[in-house]
Design an enzyme around this catalytic site. Structure first.
Site, short mmCIF file in Angstrom:
data_model
loop_
_atom_site.label_atom_id
_atom_site.label_comp_id
_atom_site.label_asym_id
_atom_site.label_seq_id
_atom_site.Cartn_x
_atom_site.Cartn_y
_atom_site.Cartn_z
N ASP A 152 -23.71 -13.59 2.59
CA ASP A 152 -23.92 -14.66 3.56
C ASP A 152 -25.35 -15.22 3.46
O ASP A 152 -26.18 -14.71 2.70
CB ASP A 152 -23.63 -14.09 4.96
CG ASP A 152 -22.97 -15.11 5.87
OD1 ASP A 152 -23.10 -16.33 5.59
OD2 ASP A 152 -22.36 -14.71 6.87
N GLU A 185 -22.80 -19.68 1.49
CA GLU A 185 -23.91 -20.43 2.11
C GLU A 185 -23.40 -21.73 2.72
O GLU A 185 -24.16 -22.66 2.94
CB GLU A 185 -25.09 -20.61 1.15
CG GLU A 185 -24.80 -21.23 -0.19
CD GLU A 185 -24.52 -22.73 -0.11
OE1 GLU A 185 -23.32 -23.09 -0.06
OE2 GLU A 185 -25.47 -23.52 -0.10
N TRP A 186 -22.10 -21.75 2.99
CA TRP A 186 -21.44 -22.80 3.78
C TRP A 186 -21.56 -24.21 3.17
O TRP A 186 -21.52 -25.22 3.89
CB TRP A 186 -21.99 -22.81 5.22
CG TRP A 186 -22.26 -21.46 5.78
CD1 TRP A 186 -21.35 -20.44 5.90
CD2 TRP A 186 -23.50 -20.94 6.27
NE1 TRP A 186 -21.97 -19.34 6.44
CE2 TRP A 186 -23.27 -19.62 6.68
CE3 TRP A 186 -24.79 -21.49 6.41
CZ2 TRP A 186 -24.28 -18.82 7.21
CZ3 TRP A 186 -25.79 -20.69 6.94
CH2 TRP A 186 -25.53 -19.37 7.33
N GLY A 187 -21.77 -24.30 1.86
CA GLY A 187 -21.83 -25.61 1.22
C GLY A 187 -23.12 -26.36 1.49
O GLY A 187 -23.20 -27.57 1.24
N ASN A 189 -26.12 -26.08 0.04
CA ASN A 189 -26.99 -26.35 -1.12
C ASN A 189 -26.17 -26.75 -2.35
O ASN A 189 -26.43 -26.29 -3.46
CB ASN A 189 -27.83 -25.10 -1.45
CG ASN A 189 -28.63 -24.63 -0.25
OD1 ASN A 189 -29.73 -25.10 0.00
ND2 ASN A 189 -28.07 -23.70 0.51
N ASP A 207 -17.74 -22.34 9.00
CA ASP A 207 -16.57 -21.48 9.23
C ASP A 207 -15.31 -22.24 9.67
O ASP A 207 -15.37 -23.16 10.49
CB ASP A 207 -16.88 -20.46 10.33
CG ASP A 207 -17.94 -19.47 9.88
OD1 ASP A 207 -18.53 -19.68 8.81
OD2 ASP A 207 -18.17 -18.51 10.61
C1 GAL Z 1 -20.63 -16.41 8.87
C2 GAL Z 1 -19.59 -16.50 7.77
C3 GAL Z 1 -18.31 -15.93 8.33
C4 GAL Z 1 -18.54 -14.48 8.71
C5 GAL Z 1 -19.69 -14.37 9.70
C6 GAL Z 1 -20.08 -12.94 9.98
O1 GAL Z 1 -21.83 -16.93 8.42
O2 GAL Z 1 -19.43 -17.84 7.38
O3 GAL Z 1 -17.26 -16.05 7.38
O4 GAL Z 1 -18.82 -13.74 7.56
O5 GAL Z 1 -20.83 -15.04 9.22
O6 GAL Z 1 -21.15 -12.83 10.85
#
Ligand code: GAL
Length: 393
Positions: A152, A185-187, A189, A207
């Site tokens: 993450d 890293e949620w897209g 970068n 998410d």
């Molecule tokens: C977010 C991630 C989720 C989950 C969560 C856990 O950043 O996108 O899929 O892993 O953290 O805290």
């Protein structure tokens, strides 16, 4: 300045490529999109040895293992501290037997074991992250028998993502154990640009939530990056919500179909021990899974957007056929049609199979004329018709 920028980029590219070549076969790890289960969507921090053993058992008993699901992944909150030597420590109350014993249990069932960490000093839930400990953590994972690590990006925003994840991957390689690297890293970068050289899958958005709005938003974002995916490296539109209760069965079918046509990782996020018949029918639809896992490894894309809330998606398959999803984002039933030329097939007869009805619909002839020869299907609100189409030889 230009020359310097070019050379920095060049060096990064070369070192990523070198990392890949010395990867002890890690580049062959995810030749098809990974399939499995992850604890986060349903259980968040409520993870334990008992829960994970239950999921491994249920993965076998439900037929999911046989259908291709493989990884059992513990997301955030399994870790509590570092010991005097800096080694990461699993929560002794929730995992009293330790991670090695749990990994052995999962492996004994013919499955693979995964964990979660963070590039920064803390995870998103505030547990110890891997910052400053990449090598030590990779060694712990290897010693425990970890096969998959989700990494993450919380508390890491001042860092350079491609460089950090490349360092993490190198640490995994030095550990000597082949471990799938799931970049999360949620897209933020543009991971679709560098992710294919660094990891096996990379999240493309923030998410997922268990509702239709979230699903539509994710699908639109993920569709844009179809060119980056291929055997060994996949866009990750996030874990599945199928069976978690926030959407209708029809919407979950659409969710699963779109993930499959996008060649997305199929990581279930529901309680596998207590699945309703409708949930298992979706997660165990082998014809749809076969589309996801097709060895050609091409991510499907939107070929037609009718602008009225309906879309046609197409994924080329290894046998020369096409997987086609006719999708209705509207809240009333719609007729959605497709022409063979829109899915890259010649005019003429083609065989059509419905992958949710599990039925051959026979041969349909698109004569290539303007009227009357397109294939049109009725698609329920928020629903999908998923087909396999093959031109007649
Ligand atoms: C977010 C991630 C989720 C989950 C969560 C856990 O950043 O996108 O899929 O892993 O953290 O805290």
């Amino acid at each position: 300045m230009r020359a310097r920028m070019w050379s920095l980029r060049h060096v990064l590219t070369l070192s990523l490529a070198a990392g890949r070549l010395s990867g002890q076969g890690t580049e062959r790890l995810a030749l098809r999109p990974p399939m499995g289960f992850n604890t986060w969507n349903k259980f968040q921090c409520n993870v334990s040895d008992q829960l994970v053993r239950g999921m491994a058992d249920a993965m076998v008993a439900s037929g999911m293992k046989e259908a291709g699901y493989q990884y059992v992944v513990i997301d955030d909150c399994w870790q509590v501290a570092r010991d005097a030597n800096g080694r990461i420590v699993a929560d002794p109350e929730r995992f009293p037997l330790g991670m090695k014993a749990l990994a052995d249990y999962v492996h004994d069932r013919g499955l693979k074991f995964g964990l979660y960490t963070d590039i920064g000093p803390k995870t998103c839930a505030g547990r110890p992250g891997s910052s400053g400990h990449f090598d030590l953590d990779a060694k712990s994972y290897a010693a425990w028998g970890v096969d998959y690590i989700k990494v993450d990006w919380c508390h890491a925003d001042s860092l350079i993502a491609p460089a950090q994840y490349a360092r993490f991957r190198q640490a995994l390689q030095r550990s000597g154990r082949p471990i799938v690297l799931s970049i999360c890293e949620w897209g933020l970068n543009q991971p679709w640009d560098w992710g294919p050289k660094v990891g096996h899958l990379w999240r493309v958005t923030d998410d997922i939530e268990d509702n239709w709005r979230s699903l539509v938003w994710i699908v639109n974002s993920a569709a844009a990056h179809h060119g980056a995916a291929g055997p060994g490296h996949w866009n990750d539109p996030d874990m599945l919500e199928v069976g978690n209760g926030g959407m209708t069965a029809e919407e979950y079918k659409t969710h699963f179909s779109l993930w499959a046509i996008m060649a997305a990782p199929l990581i279930a996020g529901n309680d596998l021990r207590t699945m309703s018949p409708s949930t298992s029918e979706i997660l165990l639809n082998r014809e749809v899974i076969a589309v996801d896992q097709d060895p050609l490894g091409v991510q499907g894309r939107i070929v037609i957007d009718r602008g009225n809330g309906s879309q046609v998606w197409m994924k080329p398959l290894q046998d020369g056929g096409r997987a086609v999803a006719l999708v209705n984002f509207r809240s009333d039933t719609a007729g959605v049609s497709v022409r063979w030329k829109e899915i890259g097939l010649p005019a003429g007869p083609a065989s059509v199979r419905d992958l949710w009805a599990h039925k051959d619909l026979g041969s349909h002839e698109d004569r290539g004329t303007d009227f009357g020869t397109r294939l049109e299907m009725k698609v329920p609100p928020h629903g999908v018709v998923m087909l396999r189409v093959r031109a007649a030889p």
